[in-house]
Design an enzyme around this catalytic site. Sequence first.
Site, PDB file in Angstrom:
ATOM      1  N   SER A  45       0.907  -1.179   0.129  1.00 54.95           N
ATOM      2  CA  SER A  45       0.121   0.008   0.063  1.00 54.95           C
ATOM      3  C   SER A  45       0.725   1.294  -0.017  1.00 54.95           C
ATOM      4  O   SER A  45       2.047   1.339   0.497  1.00 54.95           O
ATOM      5  CB  SER A  45      -0.954  -0.064   1.204  1.00 54.95           C
TER       6      SER A  45
HETATM    7  N1  SAH Z   1       0.280  -5.039   4.241  1.00 52.20           N
HETATM    8  C1  SAH Z   1       0.754  -5.413   3.092  1.00 52.20           C
HETATM    9  C2  SAH Z   1       0.427  -5.191   1.828  1.00 52.20           C
HETATM   10  C3  SAH Z   1      -0.689  -6.240   1.567  1.00 52.20           C
HETATM   11  S1  SAH Z   1      -1.779  -6.512  -0.089  1.00 52.20           S
HETATM   12  C4  SAH Z   1       2.435  -4.741   2.943  1.00 52.20           C
HETATM   13  O1  SAH Z   1       2.594  -3.922   3.922  1.00 52.20           O
HETATM   14  O2  SAH Z   1       3.138  -5.126   2.064  1.00 52.20           O
HETATM   15  C5  SAH Z   1      -2.607  -7.656   0.857  1.00 52.20           C
HETATM   16  C6  SAH Z   1      -2.122  -9.085   1.270  1.00 52.20           C
HETATM   17  O3  SAH Z   1      -3.242  -9.641   1.777  1.00 52.20           O
HETATM   18  C7  SAH Z   1      -1.531  -9.830  -0.025  1.00 52.20           C
HETATM   19  O4  SAH Z   1      -0.229 -10.357   0.353  1.00 52.20           O
HETATM   20  C8  SAH Z   1      -2.372 -10.902  -0.181  1.00 52.20           C
HETATM   21  O5  SAH Z   1      -1.794 -12.334  -0.448  1.00 52.20           O
HETATM   22  C9  SAH Z   1      -2.850 -11.138   1.194  1.00 52.20           C
HETATM   23  N2  SAH Z   1      -4.148 -11.819   1.199  1.00 52.20           N
HETATM   24  C10 SAH Z   1      -5.417 -11.672   0.286  1.00 52.20           C
HETATM   25  N3  SAH Z   1      -6.273 -12.609   0.730  1.00 52.20           N
HETATM   26  C11 SAH Z   1      -5.823 -13.327   1.902  1.00 52.20           C
HETATM   27  C12 SAH Z   1      -6.447 -14.086   2.789  1.00 52.20           C
HETATM   28  N4  SAH Z   1      -7.699 -14.643   2.709  1.00 52.20           N
HETATM   29  N5  SAH Z   1      -5.927 -14.617   3.859  1.00 52.20           N
HETATM   30  C13 SAH Z   1      -4.424 -13.902   4.094  1.00 52.20           C
HETATM   31  N6  SAH Z   1      -4.020 -13.071   3.279  1.00 52.20           N
HETATM   32  C14 SAH Z   1      -4.634 -12.705   2.291  1.00 52.20           C
END
Ligand code: SAH
Length: 227
Positions: free
Chosen positions: A74
């Site tokens: 993000s």
């Molecule tokens: N906070 C992260 C950005 C995350 S993007 C950072 O600082 O880089 C969102 C993340 O959520 C991705 O890595 C994706 O794989 C994860 N995600 C999506 N669906 C999910 C689920 N059901 N359970 C766990 N993680 C999930």
Amino acid sequence: MPSALNERQLSGIGMTSARARQRMIERLRARGIDDEPLLNIIASTPRHLFVDEALAHRAYDDSALPIGFGQTLSNSYTVARMTSLARSSSSMEKVLEIGSGSGYQTVILAQVSGVVWSVERIAELQRKAQDRCHSLQIRNVRFRVADGHWGWAEQGPYDAIVCTAAPESVPEALLDQLSPEGGVLIIPVGDQQQQRLLRCTRVGDSFQQEDIEEAFFVPLIATQASL
Ligand code: SAH
């Protein structure tokens, strides 16, 4: 709380990076982030280490960045906003993060929390996030590969839950795992056309929901039942 980012990590990629970081902090202030201790933490956390080297020069820009597997880190405003929303209304002793991704939000949270539990569905992303925590000497994070819809019930209840991917509606399990003494859930809800960032606060068995602002997150993908 860990403070041990060493000189080499802090010096980043030279003077350009120092100026770029300062500009990033000024932009965050201009957008209303006024939590100074948090801004100091963001200024001293090497965001460029959370993306591929080829993208490092863009790490302090005002943008989300690709981290592989179709996922994104993000933008810095979103990370700052979610963290400050959680911090302003929670003791942050026990924090659950859903969506470790690159580990950047995890490392910011870890520096303002007692312990962070972080759940991610893609093992390879989580392994890298874990390595980055290790190399930055962040020691108060526990990771798990699982579907975040189910939270991490064994370690709850949590003072704060920060979800960095958007479900279509607030998962019940996350509400259940909030501390009854004012636990807060910061979560984007919606589809890829329209999302809102919400703050849900639990007091006893009642929940209050505030609509904070528009949000732009990858979807929280439903994969499997509780592991
Ligand atoms: N906070 C992260 C950005 C995350 S993007 C950072 O600082 O880089 C969102 C993340 O959520 C991705 O890595 C994706 O794989 C994860 N995600 C999506 N669906 C999910 C689920 N059901 N359970 C766990 N993680 C999930």
